[in-house]
Design a protein around this motif. Structure first.
Motif, PDB file in Angstrom:
ATOM      1  N   UNK A  19      -4.968 -12.447  35.411  1.00  0.00           N
ATOM      2  CA  UNK A  19      -3.787 -12.978  34.735  1.00  0.00           C
ATOM      3  C   UNK A  19      -3.847 -12.815  33.220  1.00  0.00           C
ATOM      4  N   UNK A  20      -4.897 -12.181  32.718  1.00  0.00           N
ATOM      5  CA  UNK A  20      -4.974 -11.843  31.293  1.00  0.00           C
ATOM      6  C   UNK A  20      -4.496 -10.399  31.143  1.00  0.00           C
ATOM      7  N   UNK A  21      -3.267 -10.225  30.690  1.00  0.00           N
ATOM      8  CA  UNK A  21      -2.671  -8.888  30.644  1.00  0.00           C
ATOM      9  C   UNK A  21      -3.329  -7.974  29.618  1.00  0.00           C
ATOM     10  N   UNK A  22      -4.132  -8.547  28.716  1.00  0.00           N
ATOM     11  CA  UNK A  22      -4.748  -7.735  27.674  1.00  0.00           C
ATOM     12  C   UNK A  22      -6.073  -7.111  28.067  1.00  0.00           C
ATOM     13  N   UNK A  33     -18.497 -14.973  24.470  1.00  0.00           N
ATOM     14  CA  UNK A  33     -17.590 -15.674  25.367  1.00  0.00           C
ATOM     15  C   UNK A  33     -16.424 -16.327  24.639  1.00  0.00           C
ATOM     16  N   UNK A  34     -16.615 -16.693  23.377  1.00  0.00           N
ATOM     17  CA  UNK A  34     -15.531 -17.326  22.625  1.00  0.00           C
ATOM     18  C   UNK A  34     -14.352 -16.376  22.442  1.00  0.00           C
ATOM     19  N   UNK A  35     -14.625 -15.069  22.399  1.00  0.00           N
ATOM     20  CA  UNK A  35     -13.576 -14.071  22.204  1.00  0.00           C
ATOM     21  C   UNK A  35     -13.321 -13.239  23.458  1.00  0.00           C
ATOM     22  N   UNK A  36     -13.849 -13.685  24.589  1.00  0.00           N
ATOM     23  CA  UNK A  36     -13.794 -12.876  25.811  1.00  0.00           C
ATOM     24  C   UNK A  36     -12.366 -12.573  26.249  1.00  0.00           C
ATOM     25  N   UNK A  37     -11.429 -13.493  26.015  1.00  0.00           N
ATOM     26  CA  UNK A  37     -10.055 -13.279  26.453  1.00  0.00           C
ATOM     27  C   UNK A  37      -9.372 -12.141  25.703  1.00  0.00           C
ATOM     28  N   UNK A  38      -9.969 -11.720  24.585  1.00  0.00           N
ATOM     29  CA  UNK A  38      -9.360 -10.657  23.780  1.00  0.00           C
ATOM     30  C   UNK A  38     -10.021  -9.300  24.005  1.00  0.00           C
ATOM     31  N   UNK A  39     -10.992  -9.246  24.912  1.00  0.00           N
ATOM     32  CA  UNK A  39     -11.676  -7.982  25.184  1.00  0.00           C
ATOM     33  C   UNK A  39     -10.752  -7.033  25.948  1.00  0.00           C
ATOM     34  N   UNK A  40     -10.911  -5.734  25.677  1.00  0.00           N
ATOM     35  CA  UNK A  40     -10.136  -4.739  26.414  1.00  0.00           C
ATOM     36  C   UNK A  40     -10.644  -4.580  27.845  1.00  0.00           C
ATOM     37  N   UNK A  41     -11.948  -4.768  28.025  1.00  0.00           N
ATOM     38  CA  UNK A  41     -12.559  -4.606  29.344  1.00  0.00           C
ATOM     39  C   UNK A  41     -13.396  -5.844  29.661  1.00  0.00           C
ATOM     40  N   UNK A  42     -13.195  -6.381  30.845  1.00  0.00           N
ATOM     41  CA  UNK A  42     -14.048  -7.454  31.366  1.00  0.00           C
ATOM     42  C   UNK A  42     -14.928  -6.845  32.450  1.00  0.00           C
ATOM     43  N   UNK A  47     -13.855  -2.836  23.237  1.00  0.00           N
ATOM     44  CA  UNK A  47     -14.394  -4.194  23.253  1.00  0.00           C
ATOM     45  C   UNK A  47     -14.613  -4.632  24.695  1.00  0.00           C
ATOM     46  N   UNK A  48     -15.805  -5.158  24.958  1.00  0.00           N
ATOM     47  CA  UNK A  48     -16.215  -5.487  26.322  1.00  0.00           C
ATOM     48  C   UNK A  48     -16.767  -6.909  26.382  1.00  0.00           C
ATOM     49  N   UNK A  49     -16.292  -7.676  27.342  1.00  0.00           N
ATOM     50  CA  UNK A  49     -16.856  -8.990  27.650  1.00  0.00           C
ATOM     51  C   UNK A  49     -17.618  -8.882  28.961  1.00  0.00           C
ATOM     52  N   UNK A  50     -18.854  -9.361  28.987  1.00  0.00           N
ATOM     53  CA  UNK A  50     -19.693  -9.258  30.172  1.00  0.00           C
ATOM     54  C   UNK A  50     -19.811 -10.629  30.838  1.00  0.00           C
ATOM     55  N   UNK A  51     -19.510 -10.672  32.118  1.00  0.00           N
ATOM     56  CA  UNK A  51     -19.683 -11.873  32.933  1.00  0.00           C
ATOM     57  C   UNK A  51     -20.724 -11.551  34.004  1.00  0.00           C
TER      58      UNK A  51
END
Length: 223
Positions: free
Chosen positions: A78-81, A49-58, A20-24
């Motif tokens: 600071x997001x350990x996940x 973006x609503x689920x970005x904090x739960x992505x394995x990779x940012x 799972x990847x969140x793209x910024x």
């Protein structure tokens, strides 16, 4: 320490598993380009973006590492996940590269080299906990760190300005995206006090604004 990118085959994340990847990105066009490349790969699951904090990779895509980028990277750290990778146009200096590493970036890819295969390798390496850094950037980082160490041994070197615990706490909250009212509620100070404390930091350190202050504090290890 990240290892040089040898452009070898993509690491195996796990049979049947999707990362799972969140793209910024610093602008919508950059984000669309990265999303388009990754969406075509079955190994990748993009999250909004609503689920970005739960992505394995940012995956952060920018032209350069400025104060706003550093604040974002600091928040992601600071997001350990999640683990963070950076696709960047250029590093203006070794200081900018060190700044990104200190903010939690584990892998770097130049934007000019970010085709679909290299993006996939980058994401899978990050998911597997591996560091990726082109060899020339690794050399630049080592040279820069060596220069800082030599400066630290120089008794004539100028010491860094320090922050009080209250100033540091407020700058941390600014880096997390909080405004004056939110910081006041969080710290139990009045909004006037929050404004005065932040104004004092900006004035004393001769900075431009709050974002600049956060970037300065991150760069110098003050928060």
């Amino acid at each position: 320490m990240p290892q040089p990118d040898n452009n070898g085959p993509a690491p195996s994340y796990g049979a049947g598993q999707r990362v799972t990847v969140a793209v910024y990105a610093s602008d919508p066009i950059l984000r669309v380009g990265v999303v388009h490349q990754l969406r075509q790969r079955p190994e990748i699951e993009l999250v909004d973006h609503a689920d970005a904090d739960y992505a394995q990779v940012s995956l952060v895509t920018v032209d350069s590492v400025d104060d706003e980028t550093a604040a974002l990277l600091y928040r992601l750290r600071h997001n350990s996940g999640t683990r963070t990778g950076l696709v960047v146009g250029t590093f203006a200096s070794g200081d900018a590269l060190q700044r990104a590493i200190e903010c939690g970036v584990t892998a770097v890819l130049r934007r000019a080299e970010a085709d679909q295969d290299r993006l996939l390798r980058l994401v899978l390496a990050i998911a597997n906990g591996e560091g990726v850094l082109p060899g020339d950037l690794l050399a630049k980082l080592l040279d820069h760190v060596g220069s800082l160490q030599r400066s630290a041994l120089d008794p004539r070197a100028v010491s860094l300005s320090t922050l009080t615990p209250r100033e540091a706490d407020m700058l941390r909250l600014v880096s997390e995206g909080m405004d004056t009212a939110e910081i006041a509620r969080k710290t139990s100070y009045s909004e006037r006090t929050v404004k005065n404390v932040l104004h004092e930091v900006i004035t004393r350190l001769q900075l431009r604004n709050r974002t600049h202050a956060v970037g300065y504090a991150l760069r110098n290890g003050l928060i």
